[in-house]
Scaffold this active site. Structure first.
Site, short mmCIF file in Angstrom:
data_model
loop_
_atom_site.label_atom_id
_atom_site.label_comp_id
_atom_site.label_asym_id
_atom_site.label_seq_id
_atom_site.Cartn_x
_atom_site.Cartn_y
_atom_site.Cartn_z
N ASN A 49 0.84 -1.20 0.00
CA ASN A 49 0.00 0.00 0.00
C ASN A 49 0.88 1.24 0.00
O ASN A 49 2.00 1.22 0.52
CB ASN A 49 -0.89 0.04 1.24
CG ASN A 49 -1.84 -1.14 1.32
OD1 ASN A 49 -2.31 -1.64 0.31
ND2 ASN A 49 -2.12 -1.59 2.52
N HIS A 62 -5.23 1.93 13.60
CA HIS A 62 -5.98 0.90 12.90
C HIS A 62 -5.43 -0.50 13.17
O HIS A 62 -4.24 -0.67 13.40
CB HIS A 62 -5.90 1.14 11.39
CG HIS A 62 -6.35 2.51 10.98
ND1 HIS A 62 -5.74 3.21 9.99
CD2 HIS A 62 -7.34 3.31 11.43
CE1 HIS A 62 -6.33 4.38 9.83
NE2 HIS A 62 -7.30 4.45 10.71
N LYS A 72 2.83 -5.70 9.42
CA LYS A 72 3.15 -4.63 8.46
C LYS A 72 4.64 -4.32 8.51
O LYS A 72 5.27 -4.42 9.55
CB LYS A 72 2.36 -3.36 8.80
CG LYS A 72 0.86 -3.50 8.65
CD LYS A 72 0.14 -2.23 9.03
CE LYS A 72 -1.37 -2.41 8.88
NZ LYS A 72 -2.09 -1.21 9.33
N TYR A 131 3.75 0.64 2.74
CA TYR A 131 3.83 -0.49 3.66
C TYR A 131 3.38 -1.78 3.02
O TYR A 131 2.52 -1.81 2.16
CB TYR A 131 3.06 -0.23 4.95
CG TYR A 131 1.61 0.15 4.82
CD1 TYR A 131 0.61 -0.77 5.13
CD2 TYR A 131 1.23 1.42 4.42
CE1 TYR A 131 -0.73 -0.43 5.05
CE2 TYR A 131 -0.10 1.78 4.34
CZ TYR A 131 -1.08 0.84 4.65
OH TYR A 131 -2.41 1.19 4.56
N ASP A 167 -11.70 8.04 12.02
CA ASP A 167 -10.68 7.94 13.06
C ASP A 167 -11.06 8.69 14.33
O ASP A 167 -10.48 8.44 15.38
CB ASP A 167 -9.32 8.43 12.55
CG ASP A 167 -8.66 7.43 11.62
OD1 ASP A 167 -9.15 6.29 11.51
OD2 ASP A 167 -7.64 7.79 11.00
#
Length: 184
Positions: A49, A62, A72, A131, A167
């Site tokens: 991503n 998240h 990740k 990432y 968020d």
């Protein structure tokens, strides 16, 4: 070879690749599987991503729940971010602890985040963030912890953050503990 540094939270790993500069620019290896083999980390990356965020943005915190949990490997291509993770692993001695590090497009450093963590970042300079993920994004498995949870007390180093509507609505760490019976 890259320099691998452990952190105060077990499983998190900072990676500082060797960067070769010359009159044309620079070169570095942004990923090598042997970094993970050396640390006895078994991970298969399935998705990459990339995002752009303007200075002052806060994204996160998240996570995805099993069976869609994600490890990740995060880095900044250009700019600077304060990368932040919160340990949500139920049986971890550091459950609820957070760790932050500066990811910098000049240093080219990376952070490996195993499954079981909430992740976010604040943008200190306009940044392109990239990432790798060990699992595919799965919207029904998405969750989050409120970025400004007073129990966590994270210093995002941003005065007036730009935050998405989503968020601003995540649960607190305490609500997360109650909802999940103590963690992921």
């Amino acid at each position: 070879m890259a320099e691998l540094r452990s952190t105060p939270i077990e499983g998190l790993l900072e990676i500082f690749p060797r960067v070769f500069h010359d009159s044309r620019g620079y070169f570095f290896e942004s990923f090598r599987m042997d970094w993970f083999i050396k640390e006895e980390i078994s991970v298969d990356w399935v998705q990459d991503n990339q995002s752009f965020s303007q200075k002052g943005t806060v994204r996160g915190l998240h996570f995805q729940v099993a069976p869609f949990a994600q490890a990740k490997l995060v880095r900044v291509i250009t700019g600077k971010v304060l990368d932040v993770v919160v340990d949500l692993r139920k049986d971890s001695p550091t459950f609820g602890a957070h760790f932050s590090t500066l990811l910098d497009g000049v240093k080219h450093n990376l952070l490996y985040i195993p499954e079981g963590f909430a992740h976010g970042f604040s943008v200190l300079e306009d940044a392109i963030f990239a990432y790798k993920c060990s699992n595919y994004y799965h919207q029904p498995s998405e969750g989050g912890i409120l970025w400004n949870d007073p129990v966590l007390g994270i210093d995002w180093q941003i005065q007036s953050p730009i935050i998405s509507d989503k968020d601003q609505l995540w649960m607190t760490l305490e609500e997360f503990k109650n909802q999940t019976n103590g963690g992921l």
